[in-house]
Design a protein around this motif. Sequence first.
Motif, mmCIF file in Angstrom:
data_model
loop_
_atom_site.group_PDB
_atom_site.id
_atom_site.type_symbol
_atom_site.label_atom_id
_atom_site.label_comp_id
_atom_site.label_asym_id
_atom_site.label_seq_id
_atom_site.Cartn_x
_atom_site.Cartn_y
_atom_site.Cartn_z
ATOM 1 N N ASN A 58 0.912 -1.163 0.039
ATOM 2 C CA ASN A 58 -0.004 0.050 -0.065
ATOM 3 C C ASN A 58 0.857 1.337 0.051
ATOM 4 O OD1 ASN A 58 -2.476 -1.468 -0.204
ATOM 5 N ND2 ASN A 58 -2.362 -1.741 2.227
ATOM 6 N N ASN A 59 0.991 1.674 -1.231
ATOM 7 C CA ASN A 59 2.137 2.660 -1.361
ATOM 8 C C ASN A 59 1.464 4.265 -0.955
ATOM 9 O OD1 ASN A 59 4.213 1.005 -2.805
ATOM 10 N ND2 ASN A 59 2.490 0.845 -4.257
ATOM 11 N N THR A 60 2.201 5.188 -0.777
ATOM 12 C CA THR A 60 2.097 6.543 -0.368
ATOM 13 C C THR A 60 2.336 7.626 -1.227
ATOM 14 O OG1 THR A 60 3.712 6.496 1.149
ATOM 15 C CG2 THR A 60 1.665 5.652 2.178
ATOM 16 N N PHE A 61 3.421 7.209 -2.106
ATOM 17 C CA PHE A 61 3.710 8.315 -3.276
ATOM 18 C C PHE A 61 2.818 9.085 -3.855
ATOM 19 C CE2 PHE A 61 3.672 4.782 -5.676
ATOM 20 C CZ PHE A 61 3.142 5.534 -6.880
ATOM 21 N N THR A 62 3.012 10.345 -4.039
ATOM 22 C CA THR A 62 1.976 11.288 -4.703
ATOM 23 C C THR A 62 2.242 11.532 -6.174
ATOM 24 O OG1 THR A 62 2.940 13.135 -3.864
ATOM 25 C CG2 THR A 62 1.241 12.234 -2.656
ATOM 26 N N ILE A 67 3.035 4.368 -17.489
ATOM 27 C CA ILE A 67 3.447 3.243 -17.970
ATOM 28 C C ILE A 67 3.530 3.478 -19.413
ATOM 29 C CG2 ILE A 67 2.414 0.847 -18.081
ATOM 30 C CD1 ILE A 67 0.627 1.687 -15.895
ATOM 31 N N GLY A 68 4.795 3.163 -19.868
ATOM 32 C CA GLY A 68 5.291 3.184 -21.235
ATOM 33 C C GLY A 68 4.792 2.161 -22.059
ATOM 34 N N VAL A 69 4.785 2.394 -23.445
ATOM 35 C CA VAL A 69 4.426 1.300 -24.556
ATOM 36 C C VAL A 69 5.423 0.224 -24.360
ATOM 37 C CG1 VAL A 69 4.489 0.811 -26.982
ATOM 38 C CG2 VAL A 69 3.834 3.154 -25.964
ATOM 39 N N GLY A 70 4.749 -1.271 -24.180
ATOM 40 C CA GLY A 70 5.363 -2.462 -24.032
ATOM 41 C C GLY A 70 5.611 -2.771 -22.553
ATOM 42 N N ALA A 71 5.341 -1.842 -21.707
ATOM 43 C CA ALA A 71 5.378 -1.970 -20.067
ATOM 44 C C ALA A 71 3.949 -2.404 -19.545
ATOM 45 C CB ALA A 71 6.033 -0.662 -19.599
ATOM 46 N N LYS A 72 4.169 -2.927 -18.356
ATOM 47 C CA LYS A 72 2.759 -3.437 -17.698
ATOM 48 C C LYS A 72 3.091 -3.151 -16.329
ATOM 49 C CE LYS A 72 0.191 -7.587 -16.648
ATOM 50 N NZ LYS A 72 -0.021 -9.121 -16.814
ATOM 51 N N LEU A 73 1.836 -2.560 -15.657
ATOM 52 C CA LEU A 73 1.962 -2.482 -14.062
ATOM 53 C C LEU A 73 0.698 -3.202 -13.769
ATOM 54 C CD1 LEU A 73 2.746 -1.274 -11.251
ATOM 55 C CD2 LEU A 73 1.035 0.685 -11.972
ATOM 56 N N THR A 74 0.987 -4.183 -12.727
ATOM 57 C CA THR A 74 -0.071 -4.682 -12.054
ATOM 58 C C THR A 74 -0.329 -4.125 -10.561
ATOM 59 O OG1 THR A 74 0.155 -7.026 -13.323
ATOM 60 C CG2 THR A 74 -0.934 -7.091 -11.068
ATOM 61 N N VAL A 75 -1.647 -3.773 -10.064
ATOM 62 C CA VAL A 75 -1.817 -3.391 -8.914
ATOM 63 C C VAL A 75 -2.399 -4.601 -8.151
ATOM 64 C CG1 VAL A 75 -3.225 -1.912 -7.685
ATOM 65 C CG2 VAL A 75 -2.236 -0.966 -9.898
ATOM 66 N N GLY A 76 -1.596 -4.953 -6.931
ATOM 67 C CA GLY A 76 -2.078 -6.212 -6.312
ATOM 68 C C GLY A 76 -1.308 -7.524 -6.775
ATOM 69 N N LEU A 84 -2.424 1.967 -5.954
ATOM 70 C CA LEU A 84 -1.896 2.935 -6.866
ATOM 71 C C LEU A 84 -2.369 4.464 -6.631
ATOM 72 C CD1 LEU A 84 -0.398 3.620 -9.448
ATOM 73 C CD2 LEU A 84 -2.340 3.293 -10.660
ATOM 74 N N PRO A 85 -1.562 5.035 -5.445
ATOM 75 C CA PRO A 85 -2.155 6.326 -4.911
ATOM 76 C C PRO A 85 -2.327 7.431 -5.639
ATOM 77 C CG PRO A 85 0.184 5.893 -4.116
ATOM 78 C CD PRO A 85 -0.334 4.604 -5.382
ATOM 79 N N SER A 86 -1.715 7.349 -7.178
ATOM 80 C CA SER A 86 -1.464 8.744 -7.743
ATOM 81 C C SER A 86 -1.992 8.714 -8.939
ATOM 82 C CB SER A 86 -0.069 9.097 -7.797
ATOM 83 O OG SER A 86 0.664 8.002 -8.460
ATOM 84 N N LEU A 87 -2.203 9.749 -9.956
ATOM 85 C CA LEU A 87 -2.443 9.844 -11.361
ATOM 86 C C LEU A 87 -1.553 8.830 -12.246
ATOM 87 C CD1 LEU A 87 -2.837 13.710 -11.621
ATOM 88 C CD2 LEU A 87 -4.645 12.114 -11.446
ATOM 89 N N VAL A 88 -2.217 8.202 -13.220
ATOM 90 C CA VAL A 88 -1.294 7.254 -13.870
ATOM 91 C C VAL A 88 -1.610 7.843 -15.706
ATOM 92 C CG1 VAL A 88 -3.340 5.718 -14.448
ATOM 93 C CG2 VAL A 88 -1.094 5.004 -14.866
ATOM 94 N N THR A 89 -0.502 7.883 -16.171
ATOM 95 C CA THR A 89 -0.603 8.016 -17.752
ATOM 96 C C THR A 89 -0.302 6.462 -18.422
ATOM 97 O OG1 THR A 89 0.436 10.213 -17.536
ATOM 98 C CG2 THR A 89 0.541 9.050 -19.852
ATOM 99 N N LEU A 90 -1.015 6.073 -19.074
ATOM 100 C CA LEU A 90 -1.382 4.624 -19.442
ATOM 101 C C LEU A 90 -1.199 4.742 -21.062
ATOM 102 C CD1 LEU A 90 -2.024 1.549 -19.083
ATOM 103 C CD2 LEU A 90 -4.456 2.097 -19.232
#
Length: 277
Positions: A58-62, A67-76, A84-90
Amino acid sequence: NGLVINGSVSISDVATQLVPTVGGGSPIIVNGIIQNGGTAATGSVNITNSADVIFAANNTFTGRVTIGVGAKLTVGNGGTTGNLPSLVTLNGILNFNRSDFYTYSNVIAGSGDLMVTSPTTGGVILGAANTFSGDTTINSGSLRYGIANALRNGATLAVNPTGTLDLNGFNATLSLLVGSTAGGGGVVTNSGGSAAVLTLSTGTNPTDYAFFGQILDGASALSLNKTGTNTVTLGGNSNFSGNSTLADGTIVVAHNNALGSAAWFVDGGTLSGDRTP
């Protein structure tokens, strides 16, 4: 083997880069908390190249996550933590994998794709009117609307056999709804306290498509509207009961209960297949 980060990660007013450091497509699992690095620090996190990253704490950064082309982020990581405590550009893939329902209330913007691969007990509640232009796939678990336009009007969606789209009392317009092959698919339902309408439309490039999942009433009724000149095949054992409209194009009925128990108004379109209302 992947890279596992168990300690806390601090970010300052510059970006923290998460890039692939191991081969074979193994994920970078961040079990430690990602936090701001100091007073007024709002550094960002960039996930680039072909990096496959899991936020398990459970992150706290702001700062913003990109997430760049070809990359992947999984939350949990299949449990009840990871956020994911902040804004995201997907521009790559954003995936949710929580065993409970996690609410993400920031706008998801960009050209990338959204996925849900949660256990069937959990999923994600989208609490903002999102604008990302990529595809959405629910492989398992639920994607629940928490606001109107949680998926943009004209979104493209796949709901696979253990996945659920829950409109939760909000209307939705999709330009593509697909799910598995004949004999199985996911569920579209409405757990909200008010009736909801699912409109199947066409995008800028009309495409014929098929949905073999179930369209079901939940706590409240669900209606189905079909617009656009394309052909949509419905092949699920559905029970939705809200008044429904075929305004244009064709619905091919591939299951005796595909049209639910709804009263249908046919206004210029064509019904064909196993049964008519």
